[in-house]
Design a protein around this motif. Structure first.
Motif, PDB file in Angstrom:
ATOM      1  N   VAL A 114       0.756  -0.995   0.392  1.00 37.94           N
ATOM      2  CA  VAL A 114      -0.341  -0.069   0.306  1.00 37.94           C
ATOM      3  C   VAL A 114       0.718   1.561  -0.149  1.00 37.94           C
ATOM      4  O   VAL A 114       1.769   1.349   0.786  1.00 37.94           O
ATOM      5  CB  VAL A 114      -1.346  -0.112   0.943  1.00 37.94           C
ATOM      6  CG1 VAL A 114      -2.139   1.517   1.494  1.00 37.94           C
ATOM      7  CG2 VAL A 114      -1.977  -1.429   1.351  1.00 37.94           C
ATOM      8  N   PRO A 115       0.944   2.150  -1.298  1.00 36.87           N
ATOM      9  CA  PRO A 115       1.286   3.868  -1.217  1.00 36.87           C
ATOM     10  C   PRO A 115       1.255   4.349   0.112  1.00 36.87           C
ATOM     11  O   PRO A 115       0.190   4.896   0.085  1.00 36.87           O
ATOM     12  CB  PRO A 115       1.330   3.367  -2.706  1.00 36.87           C
ATOM     13  CG  PRO A 115       0.178   3.277  -3.391  1.00 36.87           C
ATOM     14  CD  PRO A 115       0.283   1.884  -2.236  1.00 36.87           C
ATOM     15  N   ALA A 116       2.269   4.871   0.400  1.00 36.77           N
ATOM     16  CA  ALA A 116       1.877   6.168   1.782  1.00 36.77           C
ATOM     17  C   ALA A 116       2.370   6.164   2.708  1.00 36.77           C
ATOM     18  O   ALA A 116       4.039   6.335   2.246  1.00 36.77           O
ATOM     19  CB  ALA A 116       0.560   5.335   2.409  1.00 36.77           C
ATOM     20  N   ARG A 117       2.739   7.476   2.987  1.00 34.85           N
ATOM     21  CA  ARG A 117       3.708   7.709   4.096  1.00 34.85           C
ATOM     22  C   ARG A 117       3.349   7.876   5.685  1.00 34.85           C
ATOM     23  O   ARG A 117       2.550   8.254   6.222  1.00 34.85           O
ATOM     24  CB  ARG A 117       3.696   9.872   3.584  1.00 34.85           C
ATOM     25  CG  ARG A 117       4.254   9.856   2.733  1.00 34.85           C
ATOM     26  CD  ARG A 117       4.482  11.150   2.477  1.00 34.85           C
ATOM     27  NE  ARG A 117       4.765  11.658   0.861  1.00 34.85           N
ATOM     28  CZ  ARG A 117       4.692  12.855   0.193  1.00 34.85           C
ATOM     29  NH1 ARG A 117       4.307  14.071   0.976  1.00 34.85           N
ATOM     30  NH2 ARG A 117       4.919  12.930  -0.359  1.00 34.85           N
ATOM     31  N   PRO A 118       3.769   6.777   6.350  1.00 35.80           N
ATOM     32  CA  PRO A 118       5.007   5.687   5.668  1.00 35.80           C
ATOM     33  C   PRO A 118       3.689   4.673   4.358  1.00 35.80           C
ATOM     34  O   PRO A 118       2.870   4.705   4.349  1.00 35.80           O
ATOM     35  CB  PRO A 118       5.630   4.583   6.831  1.00 35.80           C
ATOM     36  CG  PRO A 118       4.332   4.662   7.735  1.00 35.80           C
ATOM     37  CD  PRO A 118       3.444   5.988   7.321  1.00 35.80           C
ATOM     38  N   GLY A 154       1.021   0.648  -5.736  1.00 38.85           N
ATOM     39  CA  GLY A 154       1.754   2.534  -6.000  1.00 38.85           C
ATOM     40  C   GLY A 154       2.205   1.798  -7.539  1.00 38.85           C
ATOM     41  O   GLY A 154       2.434   2.980  -8.176  1.00 38.85           O
ATOM     42  N   SER A 155       2.249   0.707  -8.089  1.00 32.43           N
ATOM     43  CA  SER A 155       2.168   0.711  -9.751  1.00 32.43           C
ATOM     44  C   SER A 155       1.229   1.236 -10.884  1.00 32.43           C
ATOM     45  O   SER A 155       1.983   2.009 -12.231  1.00 32.43           O
ATOM     46  CB  SER A 155       2.795  -0.264  -9.920  1.00 32.43           C
ATOM     47  OG  SER A 155       1.542  -1.613  -9.980  1.00 32.43           O
ATOM     48  N   SER A 156       0.469   1.669 -10.493  1.00 31.92           N
ATOM     49  CA  SER A 156      -0.318   2.130 -10.947  1.00 31.92           C
ATOM     50  C   SER A 156      -1.120   3.803 -10.704  1.00 31.92           C
ATOM     51  O   SER A 156      -1.281   3.549  -9.287  1.00 31.92           O
ATOM     52  CB  SER A 156      -2.089   1.318 -11.504  1.00 31.92           C
ATOM     53  OG  SER A 156      -3.165   1.399 -11.876  1.00 31.92           O
ATOM     54  N   ARG A 204      -3.552   4.482  -7.204  1.00 35.56           N
ATOM     55  CA  ARG A 204      -3.022   4.882  -5.724  1.00 35.56           C
ATOM     56  C   ARG A 204      -3.985   6.319  -6.006  1.00 35.56           C
ATOM     57  O   ARG A 204      -3.971   6.439  -4.677  1.00 35.56           O
ATOM     58  CB  ARG A 204      -1.533   6.519  -6.604  1.00 35.56           C
ATOM     59  CG  ARG A 204      -0.658   4.847  -6.303  1.00 35.56           C
ATOM     60  CD  ARG A 204       0.615   5.289  -6.975  1.00 35.56           C
ATOM     61  NE  ARG A 204       0.714   6.599  -7.885  1.00 35.56           N
ATOM     62  CZ  ARG A 204       1.180   5.819  -8.764  1.00 35.56           C
ATOM     63  NH1 ARG A 204       1.805   5.368  -9.281  1.00 35.56           N
ATOM     64  NH2 ARG A 204       1.594   7.586 -10.361  1.00 35.56           N
ATOM     65  N   GLY A 205      -4.593   6.350  -6.653  1.00 35.01           N
ATOM     66  CA  GLY A 205      -5.676   7.388  -6.478  1.00 35.01           C
ATOM     67  C   GLY A 205      -6.665   7.075  -5.620  1.00 35.01           C
ATOM     68  O   GLY A 205      -7.164   7.089  -4.768  1.00 35.01           O
ATOM     69  N   VAL A 206      -7.339   5.817  -5.707  1.00 38.07           N
ATOM     70  CA  VAL A 206      -8.618   4.552  -5.878  1.00 38.07           C
ATOM     71  C   VAL A 206      -7.921   4.456  -4.115  1.00 38.07           C
ATOM     72  O   VAL A 206      -8.550   4.891  -2.771  1.00 38.07           O
ATOM     73  CB  VAL A 206      -8.955   3.739  -6.125  1.00 38.07           C
ATOM     74  CG1 VAL A 206     -10.290   2.949  -4.918  1.00 38.07           C
ATOM     75  CG2 VAL A 206      -9.192   4.161  -7.005  1.00 38.07           C
ATOM     76  N   ILE A 207      -6.535   3.957  -4.046  1.00 38.22           N
ATOM     77  CA  ILE A 207      -5.850   4.200  -1.621  1.00 38.22           C
ATOM     78  C   ILE A 207      -6.147   4.843  -1.743  1.00 38.22           C
ATOM     79  O   ILE A 207      -6.354   4.943  -0.072  1.00 38.22           O
ATOM     80  CB  ILE A 207      -5.110   2.896  -2.102  1.00 38.22           C
ATOM     81  CG1 ILE A 207      -4.726   2.157  -0.766  1.00 38.22           C
ATOM     82  CG2 ILE A 207      -3.511   3.357  -2.600  1.00 38.22           C
ATOM     83  CD1 ILE A 207      -5.787   0.882  -0.932  1.00 38.22           C
ATOM     84  N   SER A 208      -5.334   5.998  -1.451  1.00 37.23           N
ATOM     85  CA  SER A 208      -5.808   6.681  -1.184  1.00 37.23           C
ATOM     86  C   SER A 208      -6.950   7.082  -1.105  1.00 37.23           C
ATOM     87  O   SER A 208      -6.908   7.922   0.578  1.00 37.23           O
ATOM     88  CB  SER A 208      -4.957   8.590  -2.126  1.00 37.23           C
ATOM     89  OG  SER A 208      -5.390   8.794  -3.405  1.00 37.23           O
ATOM     90  N   LEU A 209      -8.322   7.345  -1.105  1.00 39.81           N
ATOM     91  CA  LEU A 209      -9.250   7.733  -1.258  1.00 39.81           C
ATOM     92  C   LEU A 209      -9.985   7.107  -0.333  1.00 39.81           C
ATOM     93  O   LEU A 209     -10.014   7.308   0.956  1.00 39.81           O
ATOM     94  CB  LEU A 209     -10.570   8.000  -2.459  1.00 39.81           C
ATOM     95  CG  LEU A 209     -11.983   8.182  -2.123  1.00 39.81           C
ATOM     96  CD1 LEU A 209     -12.225   8.852  -1.127  1.00 39.81           C
ATOM     97  CD2 LEU A 209     -12.559   8.012  -3.548  1.00 39.81           C
ATOM     98  N   VAL A 210      -9.548   5.335  -0.150  1.00 43.03           N
ATOM     99  CA  VAL A 210      -9.747   3.946   0.590  1.00 43.03           C
ATOM    100  C   VAL A 210      -8.826   4.950   2.199  1.00 43.03           C
ATOM    101  O   VAL A 210      -9.788   4.550   3.062  1.00 43.03           O
ATOM    102  CB  VAL A 210      -9.658   3.082  -0.010  1.00 43.03           C
ATOM    103  CG1 VAL A 210      -9.505   2.267   1.642  1.00 43.03           C
ATOM    104  CG2 VAL A 210     -10.163   2.417  -0.874  1.00 43.03           C
ATOM    105  N   LEU A 211      -7.377   5.276   2.429  1.00 42.14           N
ATOM    106  CA  LEU A 211      -6.913   5.391   3.229  1.00 42.14           C
ATOM    107  C   LEU A 211      -8.127   6.633   3.846  1.00 42.14           C
ATOM    108  O   LEU A 211      -7.575   6.897   5.504  1.00 42.14           O
ATOM    109  CB  LEU A 211      -5.357   5.764   3.495  1.00 42.14           C
ATOM    110  CG  LEU A 211      -4.798   4.437   3.052  1.00 42.14           C
ATOM    111  CD1 LEU A 211      -3.452   4.988   2.232  1.00 42.14           C
ATOM    112  CD2 LEU A 211      -5.121   3.176   3.400  1.00 42.14           C
TER     113      LEU A 211
END
Length: 770
Positions: free
Chosen positions: A627-631, A712-714, A718-725
């Motif tokens: 999951v791409p995020a910080r961290p 994070g390769s797409s 990335r856009g969808v997972i950032s909304l979910v997070l």
């Protein structure tokens, strides 16, 4: 550098031939169709030495040359079998034209949609391709429309299927393919040979490069001229929709479940439009005022404020409330738009109220918030080849229940002068606008023409005798072509039979890549071996198991009844059935926090696979969601089998198969069972072949198979997972893992494993390195 081919509406082409060895019994014919002043043709011929397919068309070639200067050139791309060629002129119109680049499409190719991008010719839709084993080998192309980009992605996918089939034909073919080495992207152009032979069908879509420029420039909304260029989900729907009214041929629904919770009401407008989903998507996204005035009564005055990335922007708009109410002050608003396309071709657009530093409150206007809403646009299959393209449009929004109930129950006209009603009326506006402008639908069409000979036919020996072929990345690399400068020398509907042929070709190639299974679902695990006891308490993970349904920050494993999978007769009638109990048992879940995305987690000392209990298991199926995020985070799922897996079963072939085979079969079905409705619409319920959407890496050792899914390769993922997070602490996510069945003997499908994640807390992730 260049990206993957998409059959451009504007000057694109594609061609596909039936499987090798098939013959056309009907006599060849030749036709030509003029569309908007440009010739749209499709040529076809068969050869006794075998048939090949070709996709070709005009695209923008994007990149940076050696001296750091960006370029955007017109190029004509052609994919024949597994090979790619690039031309400066259309070889069909200019016989004898030699390609300036050519190369081989390898099985490690990944194609990513980058979304809209502004270039010197206007707004275009960019595609990026890269080698998943070496991301330094990459390139980009751009197309005038999202539909064209989608078609080029299909073309590359088809070429990869050809490679997959050839790799199963034995060591001689494998050795030959291995000779087609990659070369330095920055090197000079190698000598180019023609290798087209036996082309069966050439499907040309759209017109020439002049129209490519027109379409691209019109997307930006600055042109004053006008150039008119589903199925249900795979998870059980959580909403309970009821039709409450029909207005101008558009059905209005409300979510009965949301009307009882005392909060906002979810409503949606649903209509069928006589145009393709690609065409409607372009219209909805276009900010040109003159066009929007013809169908949009509320957000007709739109101005692009900021483009965050190719799938996300911010717009500013104004409207005069006197058209809706007696208020005198004008209103303005700012909202963001995020869009993406699913693997089934469905477009989803999310619209949310927003703020932006470049658009502060404006004097003389009252800042208002437009209701959060979503668009879903999906193509509908037609009953006959005579019917034109049709699509289903669904617009969903959340509204205050106060005026809604009065309008629904008592037909109170006041609601019809509100912003929510104006939004719901946009579907009706689109329906009438497209009906009054048939050219909007026909511009995306394709015509198929047969001819007795191919203009591009040549001897196979020219290529077969080559010492080796270049990887296709070099075929689209223009970094050493400064001497060319910016030189750019200057379809009606695909019928149903052709669509069926293309679909059958795709299935046939995929089906030939593995031997037919002689076992059914019930014999995936070896029943001759006594099962072992799988007690999840023996396999502790960093995330705990749920005590009950109300528990938080935990996991559980629901049955498969909430998911729809392919039934026994799916290849004949397309029917899906509810899933049953998962074949494998989820025994543990790890929730790790990492500085960089972690791969090969199974080899880490903390992993269950390295524990004494894990090594005693017959087989462990490990999925590592990066999951791409910080961290960054890693969600690791451990599924265990209580018996050995039969090697000849579908699962056994997947475990020991090639990465290409795994990429084409590994399927994930998502479902947000609880949470914010817009997150539900963004995630959706459609099954996704992960290997085609994101980069997946595989590790097969000992008694386990690990799949590292790089979300994070797409950019879309990335856009969808950032909304979910952003809402993860308040949502419940269900996931099902399926190995896709493509042959009749592999049906019905079965649920491999499931997981339910209950309101996960990000700060509870354990540092993997500590």
């Amino acid at each position: 550098m260049a990206s993957s081919p998409a059959l451009n509406k504007v000057g694109g082409e594609a061609s596909v031939a039936p499987d090798s060895g098939s013959e056309e019994k009907s006599p060849p014919a030749k036709n030509s169709v003029k569309q908007n002043g440009y010739d749209t043709t499709i040529r076809s011929h068969s050869s006794g030495s075998g048939d090949r397919f070709e996709y070709s068309g005009w695209v923008f070639h994007l990149g940076v040359n050696k001296i750091g200067r960006e370029y955007c050139n017109f190029r004509f791309l052609s994919i024949r079998g597994k090979y790619l060629e690039m031309y400066k002129r259309d070889p069909h119109e200019n016989p004898g034209t030699k390609p300036i680049r050519r190369g081989v499409i390898g099985h490690t190719l990944m194609v990513e949609e980058l979304g809209r991008r502004k270039v010197i010719h206007g707004d275009v839709y960019a595609l990026r391709f890269y080698n998943r084993l070496d991301e330094e080998k990459k390139g980009e192309i751009a197309c005038a429309t999202a539909g064209d980009a989608r078609k080029w992605m299909e073309a590359f996918d088809h070429a990869k299927q050809v490679v997959e089939y050839e790799l199963t034909r034995g060591s001689s073919v494998r050795n030959k393919l291995s000779m087609e080495d990659e070369i330095d992207l920055e090197g000079h152009r190698p000598r180019v040979r023609h290798y087209a032979h036996g082309l069966k069908k050439l499907i040309r879509i759209g017109q020439g490069p002049e129209m490519l420029v027109r379409k691209a420039s019109s997307l930006s909304g600055n042109s004053m001229e006008t150039y008119y260029d589903a199925d249900g989900g795979d998870a059980v729907e959580a909403h309970e929709w009821r039709c409450v009214r029909t207005v101008n041929g558009v059905r209005i629904f409300e979510d009965v479940a949301s009307s009882t919770n005392g909060k906002g009401i979810l409503v949606k407008a649903v209509g069928v439009v006589d145009a393709s989903a690609d065409a409607v998507f372009e219209i909805v996204l276009n900010t040109d005022r003159q066009r929007r005035y013809e169908w949009d009564t509320l957000t007709g005055d739109l101005e692009l404020v900021d483009s965050i990335n190719g799938h996300y922007d911010v717009v500013y708009g104004t409207f005069d409330p006197r058209y809706l109410t007696w208020w005198q002050s004008k209103r303005d608003f700012v909202f963001s738009r995020q869009w993406f396309r699913g693997q089934d071709g469905t477009y989803t657009i999310l619209q949310c109220p927003s703020i932006h530093k470049n658009r502060p409150p404006r004097s003389g206007y009252e800042r208002t918030k437009i209701n959060p809403s979503t668009w879903e646009i999906s193509d509908l299959s037609t009953s006959s080849s005579a019917n034109g393209a049709r699509c289903l449009i669904t617009q969903t929004l959340e509204i205050n229940p106060k005026g809604w109930f009065k309008w629904r129950n008592k037909h109170c006209p006041k609601f019809e002068r509100t912003v929510p009603y104006a939004l719901l009326s946009q579907v009706s506006g689109l329906k009438e606008y497209i009906g009054a402008n048939p050219a909007l639908a026909s511009v995306f069409s394709t015509t198929i023409v047969h001819s007795k000979s191919s203009d591009l036919s040549g001897s196979n020996s020219e290529f077969e005798g080559a010492e080796g072929a270049d990887e296709f990345y070099d075929a689209t690399d223009d970094s050493s072509s400064d001497d060319e400068g910016n030189e750019n020398d200057n379809k009606d509907e695909v019928n149903k039979d052709m669509k069926t042929k293309l679909r059958n070709i795709s299935w046939a190639i995929a089906g030939l890549s593995a031997k037919r299974a002689s076992v059914q679902e019930s014999s995936v695990l070896d029943t001759l071996v006594p099962p072992i006891n799988l007690d999840s308490d023996e396999f502790p993970g960093t995330m705990r198991r749920a005590k009950d349904e109300l528990d938080k920050n935990c996991w559980s494993s629901p049955d498969g009844s909430g998911f729809m999978i392919r039934g026994k007769t799916y290849l004949k009638d397309g029917m899906k059935v509810k899933g049953g109990e998962p074949l494998l048992k989820l025994v543990a879940v790890d929730w790790f926090k990492v500085e960089n995305c972690a791969s090969k987690v199974a080899l880490h000392p903390k992993s269950l696979a390295q524990s004494a209990a894990g090594k005693k298991l017959p087989f462990i199926f490990i999925i590592n969601l990066e999951v791409p995020a910080r961290p960054n985070y890693s969600l690791v799922l451990y599924y265990a089998a209580d018996r050995p897996v039969i090697k000849s079963s579908l699962l056994g072939k997947f475990i020991d198969g090639t990465d290409m085979y795994r990429d084409s079969r590994f399927k994930l079905i998502p479902s947000i069972t609880e949470g914010y409705w817009m997150v539900k619409r963004a995630v959706g319920t459609k099954a996704c072949i992960l290997g085609k959407a994101v980069t997946c890496n595989y590790l097969r050792q000992d008694n386990f198979l690990e799949i590292d899914v790089d979300i994070g390769s797409s950019s879309v993922a990335r856009g969808v997972i950032s909304l979910v997070l952003g809402y993860v602490t308040s949502i419940v996510v269900d996931l099902a893992i399926v190995i896709e069945a493509k042959e009749e003997v592999e049906l019905p499908e079965f649920i491999l494993g499931t997981v339910r994640l209950n309101r996960v807390q990000l700060d509870t992730a354990v540092d993997l390195d500590q």
